[in-house]
Structures are given as C-alpha cells and as structure tokens.
Scaffold this active site. Structure first.
Site, PDB file in Angstrom:
ATOM      1  N   CYS A 262      79.847 -46.914   7.812  1.00 51.91           N
ATOM      2  CA  CYS A 262      80.711 -47.833   9.066  1.00 51.91           C
ATOM      3  C   CYS A 262      79.600 -47.653  10.124  1.00 51.91           C
ATOM      4  O   CYS A 262      79.452 -48.718  11.237  1.00 51.91           O
ATOM      5  CB  CYS A 262      81.973 -47.219   9.350  1.00 51.91           C
ATOM      6  SG  CYS A 262      83.395 -47.966   8.350  1.00 51.91           S
TER       7      CYS A 262
ATOM      8  N   HIS B 200      88.772 -52.352   4.680  1.00 53.44           N
ATOM      9  CA  HIS B 200      87.785 -52.991   4.493  1.00 53.44           C
ATOM     10  C   HIS B 200      86.905 -52.702   3.245  1.00 53.44           C
ATOM     11  O   HIS B 200      87.090 -51.614   2.504  1.00 53.44           O
ATOM     12  CB  HIS B 200      86.573 -52.356   5.615  1.00 53.44           C
ATOM     13  CG  HIS B 200      86.711 -53.191   7.041  1.00 53.44           C
ATOM     14  ND1 HIS B 200      86.163 -52.426   8.059  1.00 53.44           N
ATOM     15  CD2 HIS B 200      87.115 -54.317   7.114  1.00 53.44           C
ATOM     16  CE1 HIS B 200      86.361 -53.434   9.142  1.00 53.44           C
ATOM     17  NE2 HIS B 200      86.902 -54.462   8.551  1.00 53.44           N
TER      18      HIS B 200
END
Length: 277
Positions: free
Chosen positions: A267, A173
């Site tokens: 996150c 990511h």
C-alpha cells in the site's frame, strides 16, 4: 530446473512513496480502521522510514510526493495511480474522504513530463486493485474498483485485463489478497475470491503459492517483489517459508501502525513502470 531450486535475479525497481506526516485514523472505510484506537504518528513515520531505507539499500530508485494536510491516507501511494509502459492512469476513489488524492498523484506525474496521463471516469483505486504481470493486468472488483474502470485501463494500456471478484471485506483491495512475485508468478489467498475467480486464477497460475488465512490476515500478501527479494509484513511467517522454498528471499518489516489504516508494504509503494515490458 524445478521451482524449488530456481535461481532468482532481482530486477531494478522505481517506486513512488508518500511520507505519513499526516497519517491518522479519523474515519472508517474498511474493516481495519477504528477511529477509537489511537495512532502513534511518530511510530508510523519511523516504520515508514525503515521501509524507505530498506528500498534504498536494495538499490531501488525512490521518488517522493509531498503529503497534503487533510489527507491522512495519502501515505498509501499504491492507491494513487497505475503506471504501465510509461502511461499513467489516475485513481478515482469510491470514498469521498480520499477523493482529493487521485488528482494530487496525477498532477505529480504531469509535472514530471509524463505525456500519457488519464483522468478516469470510473472508480479505480490504483494499484490497490490493478496488479501487473507479464501477460495480464489483474483487476480487483467487489468492494472498491468497478468493471467499467477495468475497461478504461485496458483501453489506455492495451493490455488484457482479467477481472477478479473479491468477496471478503477484510481483503477489500486486490493487493491485500494477491502478490505478483515475478513475471507471471503470483501468490494469493484463495478464499478472498469468488468461486469463478478462483477458477480463473487456478487456470492462469497453476503453480501459484497459495497463502493461508493466518498469513493473509496479517497482510502477508500486501507485499512487493523485485523477482528475488520479497518485502512483506514480518508477522507472515508461514508464507516466508513458502517463498524460500521457491528461491525467493523474504524480508520482514514491521508496519503495524500503518496497518491501523488498512495498509502495509505494498500500500505504501506505487511502482513506476516507465518502459514497455
């Protein structure tokens, strides 16, 4: 005034978080996940609670979404949506194990009166792959989100999207390889990106902080910043010194248990941007 002596000022932040009540590693969809390694759920909750408490001490507004059983990765709130200028782009996950998270997060915003919410057609994994600077929406691709999803975001937000190719599966990511620090200031790990994407980053952000592999490997780029305070994993000691040299105040946190699922500070943190910047 040089960057090293620049006076930094924190800006108000509003974040959405999800308590890791059901956090576990029962499948593997990234290189960090190993179901054979036991997870201490109590420790995961305690580490998350310390992060939440820090945010509140820093004066941030913290909203909570209820965790749902059967969705162990829902704690990674950053993946649940992207919110820019009060518009909400839902997430559409590549992996079936996380598919139900997108609708759950989008419903949270709809229940709170957000008028512009978009259920995506193409794969995007929220702020995992969309990071907002003053001038651009930086968009990761290569492992999860796809270019068609980038186009969807540009159409919804009316902001120029810069696609960046990720090439190292450890940094699947964008928010594991790049951090927005303030305005158009960023830090990133160059080797996480393709040569062309590195060239784009060098052109757009010539004064960016370049982070070492050692700091990137401990998720030092999975960080959040209010323009002064930078909250990041405590093991990323090298980049902390780089941040201090630029006038930022790094704050180290231990989220080692949540790293077993492939996530850390960022996150766990979905930024809610309610107003146009």
């Amino acid at each position: 005034m040089s960057q090293s002596t620049q006076v930094r000022t924190p800006s108000p932040r509003r974040y959405l978080m999800c308590r890791p009540t059901y956090f576990d590693v029962t499948y593997s969809i990234n290189p960090w996940m190993d179901p054979a390694k036991p997870v201490d759920s109590g420790l995961a909750v305690a580490q998350w609670e310390r992060l939440r408490a820090l945010y509140e001490e820093l004066g941030y507004q913290i909203d909570l979404i209820d965790p749902l059983p059967g969705l162990p990765d829902m704690v990674y709130a950053a993946n649940g949506a992207t919110v820019v200028d009060g518009k909400v782009l839902g997430a559409r996950f590549r992996n079936e194990e996380r598919a139900a998270e997108g609708p759950a997060y989008l419903e949270w915003f709809r229940e709170r009166g957000y008028q512009v919410t978009h259920n995506p057609v193409h794969v995007n994994e929220g702020e995992g792959d969309f990071l907002t600077t003053t001038s651009w929406l930086l968009a990761g691709k290569g492992f999860r989100s796809v270019p068609d999803g980038h186009a969807e975001a540009q159409e919804l937000f009316g902001r120029p999207v810069v696609g960046l190719e990720l090439v190292d599966p450890r940094f699947y990511h964008l928010d594991t390889a790049l951090t927005v620090l303030d305005g158009d200031e960023i830090m990133y790990y160059p080797e996480a990106f393709s040569p062309g994407s590195r060239a784009v980053l060098q052109r757009l952000f010539p004064d960016a902080i370049l982070v070492s592999e050692a700091d990137a490997e401990v998720f030092g780029l999975n960080a959040v910043s209010d323009g002064f305070h930078v909250v990041l994993p405590e093991a990323a000691t090298g980049v902390m010194e780089q941040l201090r040299e630029r006038g930022f105040q790094p704050i180290g946190m231990d989220l080692s248990e949540l790293l077993k699922g492939g996530g850390s500070v960022k996150c766990c943190t979905l930024e809610i941007r309610d107003r146009a910047a």
